[in-house]
Design an enzyme around this catalytic site. Structure first.
Site, PDB file in Angstrom:
ATOM      1  N   ASP A 116      77.170   4.240  36.301  1.00 39.88           N
ATOM      2  CA  ASP A 116      78.134   4.790  37.250  1.00 39.88           C
ATOM      3  C   ASP A 116      77.188   5.685  38.279  1.00 39.88           C
ATOM      4  O   ASP A 116      76.167   6.014  37.730  1.00 39.88           O
ATOM      5  CB  ASP A 116      78.839   5.743  36.331  1.00 39.88           C
ATOM      6  CG  ASP A 116      80.279   6.158  37.280  1.00 39.88           C
ATOM      7  OD1 ASP A 116      80.335   5.485  38.249  1.00 39.88           O
ATOM      8  OD2 ASP A 116      80.877   7.202  36.837  1.00 39.88           O
ATOM      9  N   ASN A 128      88.424  -1.744  37.980  1.00 42.49           N
ATOM     10  CA  ASN A 128      87.761  -1.660  39.428  1.00 42.49           C
ATOM     11  C   ASN A 128      88.410  -2.631  40.613  1.00 42.49           C
ATOM     12  O   ASN A 128      87.957  -2.652  41.531  1.00 42.49           O
ATOM     13  CB  ASN A 128      86.245  -2.074  39.016  1.00 42.49           C
ATOM     14  CG  ASN A 128      85.477  -0.911  38.241  1.00 42.49           C
ATOM     15  OD1 ASN A 128      84.740  -0.990  37.497  1.00 42.49           O
ATOM     16  ND2 ASN A 128      85.959   0.256  38.741  1.00 42.49           N
TER      17      ASN A 128
END
Ligand code: IPE
Ligand code: IPE
Ligand code: MG
Length: 240
Positions: free
Chosen positions: A17, A65
């Site tokens: 991330d 996502n």
């Protein structure tokens, strides 16, 4: 190589991330962060193999996502395609790489050509034993559990098992990680204190390590710090 760590986790899972924030800080488009992040992924794979980690799982793209812009999703899929193509080429010329690669996540919903490449890379690397690398793509922990439960329900319906015979092990065996050990250590760079639907079932007793470093800046030294901290933790698994 001499043993570097007294207490090396058998399975490390990483949430890659912070790519977007890294790019933003540099005044670059988010996609540049993903590009650098993909290079860091390769480097950390190599490093894990070098220090003797047996299993390493990377979160690359979640079932959530897809909510991102088409531009960003396409850029991520293109990076993934390039990685798969390179992997395929490298396997033809460099047999000793020793990486066994598997993809965790739903194949449905992925571009057709990528599904084919994923299958090929998995097949070609199936007999490699140096390190097990899992890449979670179109992966969601809840989606994975539903998937496993549906399999079990189908077997109940067929009369193969009774509801009272359902075990934790049966649920584990229906997950994308079937046959692999649960992660011992889950690392999240970029400072967020959440799992974001990652390995929900498998993380029951994982040690969590949150790092402020953004993924594109992540280095082997950062991984060393997490492993050292892991070595100092007292895992009790509910006992005293
Ligand atoms: C991780 O970085 C990559 C993916 C989720 C695909 P992000 O893109 O989430 O980066 P931030 O969190 O916005 O900085
Ligand atoms: C988790 O990161 C997914 C991956 C790293 C692939 P996100 O950036 O999607 O998570 P949230 O949205 O911050 O929870
Ligand atoms: Mg993020």
């Amino acid at each position: 190589m001499e043993k570097k760590f007294e207490n090396l986790p058998k399975h490390i899972a990483i949430i890659m991330d912070g790519n977007g924030r890294w790019a933003k800080q540099k005044g670059l488009p988010r996609t540049e962060g993903h590009k650098v992040g993909a290079e860091v992924f390769r480097k950390i794979c190599e490093y894990c193999a070098e220090i003797g980690v047996e299993y390493v799982t990377f979160y690359a793209f979640s079932t959530e996502n897809w909510k991102r812009s088409k531009l960003e999703v396409t850029a991520i899929m293109n990076l993934f395609r390039r990685y798969l193509e390179e992997m395929q080429e490298r396997y033809l010329e460099n047999e000793e790489a020793g990486y066994r690669i598997r993809f965790l996540g739903a194949r449905e919903g992925m571009p057709k050509d990528l599904i084919k490449l994923m299958d090929t890379v998995e097949e070609k690397s199936a007999d490699k034993t140096r390190i097990n690398i899992n890449l979670a793509v179109n992966y969601g922990g809840r989606d994975e559990i539903v998937h496993s439960v549906k399999d079990i329900a189908a077997r109940v319906k067929q009369g193969l098992i009774r509801p009272e015979d359902i075990t934790e092990d049966m649920i584990s065996q229906g997950l994308y990680t079937a046959g692999q050990p649960d992660p011992d250590l889950i690392i999240r760079p970029s400072g967020e204190y959440r799992l974001s639907n990652y390995l929900l079932w498998q993380s029951a007793y994982a040690e969590l390590y949150i790092d402020d470093v953004l993924w594109p800046d992540y280095t082997p030294a950062d991984l060393d710090r997490a492993i050292e901290e892991y070595g100092r933790r007292n895992r009790r698994f509910g006992a005293v």
